[in-house]
Design an enzyme around this catalytic site. Structure first.
Site: not given
Length: 342
Positions: A121, A263, A293
């Site tokens: 990520c 993020h 996500n």
């Protein structure tokens, strides 16, 4: 608030010149997952902030989403080609070769330098730093940086803890050579890792360690796993620390930040990071409710959507910060430039 400089100091810098994104057509609302998992829409929303996510259709690969986002970023930049293509992804089309050369070829740039970046990520922030390095070293004048994921391919469909969180998508930016201080110039970076905690976010099977162990993988080890509570704690601490470090290097305070685009891991993580930095919630852009996500794609996807909605306006100061498997983390800053729509 500190007076904002609009002049340049002549130093070479990597400057954001275009943005773009690409999402699969299919959306999966919480209700669809609740029908087959022991959960509910209310449970998912309260713990993650997610209402729906996009999922790639059969026959779609990470490169397909990357090409879509890259093409839109190139259009936004007003130029059809770059010298290098970097693809940040945890879900490449194949273990070998890298996905970036294929993406470059499909965008009509066979011959350009191209490679993948793997930092889960945090991948997009790491890729931005790598691309900025190519520009600062005079290796490239223009670089296309893409974050692209088909994370649904890694998920155990019966695992409530992961299936409700992740979605598929891609986002991209074009960087060009410019000068420090001009709108769009990337500021300092803060990057870090902690390999001792690698097991907190992992896919146990499929790599050389498992294959050379002589032990066949156990059922389910081919799927993504995450130790939720520990990851939450590490994410808040590392993103907060990294963001503070990069703000200090840039000479900014929390008051100088117009928007944090972090993020999109979990809405509660974003809230805690904002509190730790000293940012009010309204300065934190979030699209997690609509896309979930999307790992390495989350920051560039959020940047493109925030730009398209007029949330990010020229001259505003923006903080980017991320946390992912590895463990890895990273942050940077920029003043948002005037860009054409993608």
């Amino acid at each position: 608030m500190v007076a904002r400089r609009t002049d340049t100091d002549g130093r070479r810098a990597a400057v954001v010149a275009g943005v773009g994104s690409c999402l699969p057509a299919r959306t999966v609302p919480n209700e669809e997952l609740a029908a087959r998992l022991d959960t509910s829409d209310a449970w998912i929303r309260s713990r993650t902030g997610i209402a729906r996510r996009h999922v790639a259709a059969p026959g779609t690969a990470t490169s397909d989403l990357a090409v879509g986002a890259g093409a839109r970023a190139l259009k936004s930049s007003g130029e059809p080609a770059v010298d290098a293509v970097l693809v940040a992804t945890t879900t490449p089309d194949r273990p070998c070769p890298a996905t970036a050369p294929l993406v470059a070829a499909r965008l009509g740039m066979t011959g350009a330098a191209a490679h993948d970046v793997s930092a889960v990520c945090t991948g997009f922030v790491y890729a931005l730093a790598s691309a900025a390095g190519l520009i600062l070293a005079d290796v490239a004048e223009r670089v296309l940086v893409i974050g692209a994921e088909t994370f649904s391919t890694l998920l155990d469909p019966g695992d409530r803890s992961t299936s409700v969180i992740f979605g598929d998508g891609a986002g991209a930016v074009v960087l060009r050579s410019g000068t420090a201080g001009e709108p769009g110039a990337l500021g300092p970076f803060d990057l870090g890792s902690d390999g001792e905690s690698e097991a907190l976010i992992t896919v146990p099977a499929g790599g050389s360690r498992q294959r050379l162990s002589g032990v066949p993988p156990r059922p389910g080890e081919e799927f993504f796993t995450m130790s939720g509570k520990e990851v939450f704690r590490h994410a808040v601490r590392r993103m907060t620390g990294s963001a503070k470090a990069v703000l200090a290097r840039a000479g900014w305070t929390a008051e100088d930040v117009d928007h944090m685009v972090g993020h999109q891991a979990n809405s509660r993580i974003t809230q805690h990071v904002a509190e730790g930095i000293g940012l009010p919630p309204q300065r934190c852009f979030s699209n997690i409710a609509e896309v979930g996500n999307t790992a390495a794609a989350s920051i560039p996807l959020a940047l493109d959507q925030a730009h398209a909605k007029g949330v990010l306006r020229p001259g505003q100061r923006v903080l980017l910060t991320a946390f992912g498997g590895g463990l890895t983390w990273g942050s940077t800053v920029l003043t948002w430039p005037r860009l054409d729509p993608s």
